[in-house]
Motif scaffolding. Structure first.
Motif, PDB file in Angstrom:
ATOM      1  N   GLY A 251     -33.560  -5.124  -5.546  1.00 42.01           N
ATOM      2  CA  GLY A 251     -33.029  -4.547  -4.311  1.00 42.01           C
ATOM      3  C   GLY A 251     -32.849  -3.041  -4.387  1.00 42.01           C
ATOM      4  N   SER A 252     -33.038  -2.388  -3.248  1.00 40.43           N
ATOM      5  CA  SER A 252     -32.925  -0.942  -3.100  1.00 40.43           C
ATOM      6  C   SER A 252     -33.998  -0.192  -3.875  1.00 40.43           C
ATOM      7  N   CYS A 253     -35.018  -0.874  -4.338  1.00 41.01           N
ATOM      8  CA  CYS A 253     -36.085  -0.191  -5.084  1.00 41.01           C
ATOM      9  C   CYS A 253     -37.459  -0.403  -4.473  1.00 41.01           C
TER      10      CYS A 253
ATOM     11  N   ALA B  72     -39.121  13.758  -5.629  1.00 42.68           N
ATOM     12  CA  ALA B  72     -38.437  12.464  -5.750  1.00 42.68           C
ATOM     13  C   ALA B  72     -37.493  12.320  -4.569  1.00 42.68           C
ATOM     14  N   GLY B  73     -36.902  11.136  -4.438  1.00 36.52           N
ATOM     15  CA  GLY B  73     -35.952  10.929  -3.359  1.00 36.52           C
ATOM     16  C   GLY B  73     -34.769  11.879  -3.468  1.00 36.52           C
ATOM     17  N   ALA B  74     -34.191  11.959  -4.656  1.00 37.43           N
ATOM     18  CA  ALA B  74     -33.028  12.820  -4.845  1.00 37.43           C
ATOM     19  C   ALA B  74     -33.391  14.288  -4.586  1.00 37.43           C
ATOM     20  N   HIS B  75     -34.603  14.674  -4.979  1.00 37.72           N
ATOM     21  CA  HIS B  75     -35.069  16.046  -4.742  1.00 37.72           C
ATOM     22  C   HIS B  75     -35.223  16.284  -3.234  1.00 37.72           C
ATOM     23  N   GLY B  76     -35.650  15.248  -2.514  1.00 32.36           N
ATOM     24  CA  GLY B  76     -35.737  15.331  -1.058  1.00 32.36           C
ATOM     25  C   GLY B  76     -34.357  15.504  -0.439  1.00 32.36           C
ATOM     26  N   GLU B  77     -33.372  14.745  -0.952  1.00 37.14           N
ATOM     27  CA  GLU B  77     -32.000  14.878  -0.439  1.00 37.14           C
ATOM     28  C   GLU B  77     -31.513  16.315  -0.615  1.00 37.14           C
ATOM     29  N   LEU B  78     -31.735  16.850  -1.808  1.00 36.63           N
ATOM     30  CA  LEU B  78     -31.298  18.226  -2.078  1.00 36.63           C
ATOM     31  C   LEU B  78     -31.993  19.193  -1.119  1.00 36.63           C
TER      32      LEU B  78
ATOM     33  N   GLY C 228     -25.976   6.280  -4.993  1.00 33.99           N
ATOM     34  CA  GLY C 228     -25.303   7.293  -5.800  1.00 33.99           C
ATOM     35  C   GLY C 228     -25.897   8.682  -5.713  1.00 33.99           C
ATOM     36  N   THR C 229     -27.188   8.761  -5.394  1.00 32.47           N
ATOM     37  CA  THR C 229     -27.800  10.095  -5.324  1.00 32.47           C
ATOM     38  C   THR C 229     -27.264  10.903  -4.141  1.00 32.47           C
ATOM     39  N   ASN C 230     -26.739  10.243  -3.094  1.00 33.10           N
ATOM     40  CA  ASN C 230     -26.272  10.987  -1.903  1.00 33.10           C
ATOM     41  C   ASN C 230     -25.138  11.954  -2.257  1.00 33.10           C
TER      42      ASN C 230
ATOM     43  N   TYR D  12     -30.648  11.401   7.348  1.00 31.00           N
ATOM     44  CA  TYR D  12     -31.066  10.010   7.147  1.00 31.00           C
ATOM     45  C   TYR D  12     -31.704   9.826   5.769  1.00 31.00           C
ATOM     46  N   ASP D  13     -31.115   8.940   4.961  1.00 31.83           N
ATOM     47  CA  ASP D  13     -31.712   8.600   3.669  1.00 31.83           C
ATOM     48  C   ASP D  13     -32.753   7.512   3.913  1.00 31.83           C
ATOM     49  N   GLY D  14     -34.010   7.913   3.971  1.00 26.42           N
ATOM     50  CA  GLY D  14     -35.095   6.972   4.273  1.00 26.42           C
ATOM     51  C   GLY D  14     -35.866   6.560   3.034  1.00 26.42           C
ATOM     52  N   ALA D  15     -35.155   6.472   1.892  1.00 27.56           N
ATOM     53  CA  ALA D  15     -35.829   6.084   0.647  1.00 27.56           C
ATOM     54  C   ALA D  15     -36.563   4.761   0.837  1.00 27.56           C
ATOM     55  N   ASN D  16     -35.853   3.821   1.457  1.00 31.49           N
ATOM     56  CA  ASN D  16     -36.468   2.510   1.700  1.00 31.49           C
ATOM     57  C   ASN D  16     -36.711   2.373   3.198  1.00 31.49           C
ATOM     58  N   LEU D  17     -37.846   2.883   3.633  1.00 31.25           N
ATOM     59  CA  LEU D  17     -38.113   2.916   5.078  1.00 31.25           C
ATOM     60  C   LEU D  17     -38.738   1.612   5.585  1.00 31.25           C
TER      61      LEU D  17
ATOM     62  N   ILE E  40     -38.029  10.619   2.820  1.00 24.50           N
ATOM     63  CA  ILE E  40     -38.660   9.307   2.606  1.00 24.50           C
ATOM     64  C   ILE E  40     -39.054   9.251   1.132  1.00 24.50           C
ATOM     65  N   ASN E  41     -38.925   8.095   0.500  1.00 26.20           N
ATOM     66  CA  ASN E  41     -39.504   7.935  -0.829  1.00 26.20           C
ATOM     67  C   ASN E  41     -40.904   7.344  -0.662  1.00 26.20           C
ATOM     68  N   LEU E  42     -41.911   8.195  -0.818  1.00 26.71           N
ATOM     69  CA  LEU E  42     -43.277   7.655  -0.704  1.00 26.71           C
ATOM     70  C   LEU E  42     -43.482   6.578  -1.750  1.00 26.71           C
ATOM     71  N   HIS E  43     -42.837   6.754  -2.935  1.00 29.09           N
ATOM     72  CA  HIS E  43     -43.042   5.823  -4.049  1.00 29.09           C
ATOM     73  C   HIS E  43     -42.308   4.502  -3.841  1.00 29.09           C
ATOM     74  N   LYS E  44     -41.561   4.339  -2.792  1.00 26.34           N
ATOM     75  CA  LYS E  44     -41.001   3.019  -2.506  1.00 26.34           C
ATOM     76  C   LYS E  44     -41.670   2.439  -1.254  1.00 26.34           C
ATOM     77  N   THR E  45     -41.706   3.244  -0.203  1.00 29.91           N
ATOM     78  CA  THR E  45     -42.156   2.720   1.085  1.00 29.91           C
ATOM     79  C   THR E  45     -43.672   2.665   1.202  1.00 29.91           C
TER      80      THR E  45
HETATM   81  C1  LIG Z   1     -34.123   5.164  -4.714  1.00 31.65           C
HETATM   82  C2  LIG Z   1     -33.183   5.710  -3.737  1.00 31.65           C
HETATM   83  C3  LIG Z   1     -32.866   7.084  -3.763  1.00 31.65           C
HETATM   84  C4  LIG Z   1     -33.302   8.043  -4.851  1.00 31.65           C
HETATM   85  O1  LIG Z   1     -34.690   8.156  -5.010  1.00 31.65           O
HETATM   86  P1  LIG Z   1     -35.308   8.745  -6.372  1.00 31.65           P
HETATM   87  O2  LIG Z   1     -36.758   8.905  -6.108  1.00 31.65           O
HETATM   88  O3  LIG Z   1     -35.016   7.737  -7.429  1.00 31.65           O
HETATM   89  O4  LIG Z   1     -34.638  10.054  -6.651  1.00 31.65           O
HETATM   90  C5  LIG Z   1     -32.021   7.551  -2.768  1.00 31.65           C
HETATM   91  N1  LIG Z   1     -31.510   6.732  -1.818  1.00 31.65           N
HETATM   92  C6  LIG Z   1     -31.804   5.401  -1.776  1.00 31.65           C
HETATM   93  C7  LIG Z   1     -31.199   4.552  -0.694  1.00 31.65           C
HETATM   94  C8  LIG Z   1     -32.647   4.842  -2.737  1.00 31.65           C
HETATM   95  O5  LIG Z   1     -32.909   3.539  -2.719  1.00 31.65           O
END
Ligand SMILES: *Cc1c(COP(=O)(O)O)cnc(C)c1O
Length: 485
Positions: free
Chosen positions: A75-77, A136-142, A171-173, A242-247, A266-271
């Motif tokens: 989950g969440s990955c 990365a997602g966290a880098h996108g948030e920053l 936790g990255t937020n 909007y945290d769109g890591a899992n779009l 967006i996390n391209l590596h997840k979605t």
């Molecule tokens: C995975 C995830 C992140 C962080 O993405 P990274 O690429 O690991 O830095 C942020 N927010 C959510 C909701 C995630 O699932």
């Protein structure tokens, strides 16, 4: 490990004088290194023949578990299948052989891919423009939060230094907000797992820079009050992030831009495919709504009359010297094109259907703390029958015996025995039915033979590890292992 011999450490296979290479005679005279650069003693390297090395590493690789081996409901990955065609396009020598400092005129095709993916993401999310530079997602948030800071600074609102984050957030937020020099204010969740709007109302004033949200949130629940939340946040002069890591659940269902979000990643590596985990590779594109495009970091790819160009290496914000993780960008673009406009719209409904099907099929034996429709993932609070003493950890370990990767466990922190399942849209009904069968069987075992589950895994090369010992006294080198024996 099939064979004991090759399963040893490579150092244990070493025999003095063995070697797996043959080099041609050196045509130059031997070079002498200056004394101060020479090592005092010879490097301790294993000495092995080639076949021993090949078997050792091939057998080790067979101990790894990936989406290509079996179901991976972490989950969440979003561990979805990464189609082979994505790898093929990313490996094309015209892409893989590029140099980041190549002049734009010599890599027009690559820039077209970059530009088109920016446009595709804008269309899928309802935002105006994207940068694909973050790694990365966290880098996108920053990056997104830096854009938000720049926005407020431009408007003379430098006192906006706080970010509101729900207590269920990834936790990255809060970490990204802190790295960006912003203060974190936590907003509570209601008993049914979504943002408590009354609590939010009390937090809003002119010190707030943004509200960061994941929707559906980390519990897989859709934030039904999102129009109201966006209205309140905007009225106070702050922006919606909007945290769109899992779009996944959004694709084809709704768009963050239409919900009132101003900035997102967006996390391209997840979605959009790309195998991930273990630290890389990733890509965290950031999008902004109309009127904020000029705040996106440079360098940027722009369309010109004659093709594409790279501009602005001196932008206000700079999070990457180059244009991001290009191979991940190629995979994501391939994934979108190979699905096509119609099938991309099926990602959201199918990932949501799969998650709800599993949830409904198991909720009589696993404890569902928040009932109702979920999106692409959901959280159980361990087994329903707590009298057996079998924990979420035990269930996760027992799943390994049945050939499954464990779901995410003990996250989110809202429950004691969180077991978070995300099947993604990739899986067939057969796979999902088999997984449900195994989860039910483990619940049955917990009731009839709890010691079997508590002692799991029984079939993996390494049994149950001692987490505390592993954390407090990690054995990280061969030398240390030898000393300990
Ligand atoms: C995975 C995830 C992140 C962080 O993405 P990274 O690429 O690991 O830095 C942020 N927010 C959510 C909701 C995630 O699932």
């Amino acid at each position: 490990m099939n064979n004991k011999l090759y399963g040893n450490l490579i150092f244990e296979l070493s025999k003095p004088g063995r070697k797996g290479y043959s080099l041609p005679a050196c045509p130059f005279g031997e070079a002498t290194l200056p004394e101060h650069l020479r090592r005092g003693t010879d490097a301790e390297l294993p000495e092995c023949d080639e076949l021993t090395v090949v078997r050792h590493y091939t057998n080790l690789s067979a101990n790894n578990f990936g989406v290509d081996n079996g179901f991976y409901p972490l989950g969440s990955c979003t561990m979805k299948y990464n189609p082979v065609i994505d790898e093929e396009t990313a490996a094309l020598k015209e892409f893989a052989g590029l140099h980041p400092q190549q002049p734009a005129a010599t890599c027009q095709g690559a820039l077209e891919v970059y530009y088109n993916l920016q446009r595709s993401l804008a269309a899928l999310t309802g935002l105006s423009e994207f940068t694909l530079n973050p790694y990365a997602g966290a880098h996108g948030e920053l990056t997104g939060l830096m854009v938000i800071r720049a926005y407020h600074e431009r408007n003379g609102q430098t006192q906006r230094v706080k970010v509101i984050v729900p207590d269920s957030a990834h936790g990255t937020n809060p970490a990204s907000a802190a790295v960006c020099g912003l203060e974190i204010v936590e907003v509570k969740s209601t008993a049914d797992g979504i943002v408590d709007v009354d609590d939010l109302r009390g937090l809003l004033d002119d010190s707030i820079a943004a509200m960061m949200m994941t929707n559906p949130n980390t519990l897989g629940l859709f934030e039904r009050q999102i129009p109201e939340i966006a209205k309140l946040v905007h009225e106070c002069g702050a922006l919606m992030y909007y945290d769109g890591a899992n779009l996944n659940p959004m694709l084809g269902a709704c768009r963050p831009g239409d919900m009132g979000f101003d900035v997102m990643h967006i996390n391209l590596h997840k979605t959009f495919a790309t195998p991930h985990g273990g630290g890389g590779p990733g890509s965290g594109p950031v999008g902004v709504r109309k009127g904020m495009e000029d705040l996106l970091p440079s360098p940027k790819v722009v369309k010109t009359d004659s093709g594409y160009d790279i501009v602005g290496t001196d932008g206000a914000i700079n999070v990457s010297r180059f244009l991001g993780n290009f191979a991940v960008i190629v995979r994501a673009y391939t994934y979108i094109l190979s699905l096509g406009r119609e099938n991309v719209r099926m990602v959201g409904p199918l990932s949501t259907l799969n998650a709800n099907y599993i949830k409904e099929s198991l909720k009589d034996v696993y404890l569902l703390p928040i009932d109702g429709l979920c999106k692409h993932e959901f959280v159980f609070d361990g087994l329903k029958d707590k009298s057996t003493g079998v924990t979420t950890m035990d269930v996760a370990k027992r799943l390994l015996d049945y050939g499954y990767h464990a779901p995410t466990i003990y996250f989110p922190l809202l429950f004691h025995e969180s077991l978070m399942i995300e099947p993604t849209e990739s899986e067939s009904l057969d796979t999902i039915d088999e997984f449900i069968g195994v989860m039910r069987r483990i619940a049955e075992e917990a009731a009839t033979d709890p010691e079997l589950v508590k002692g799991a895994p029984h079939s993996t090369p390494i049994g149950r590890v001692d987490d505390v010992l592993a954390a407090k006294h990690p054995i990280l080198t061969y030398r240390q292992l030898k000393q300990d024996q």
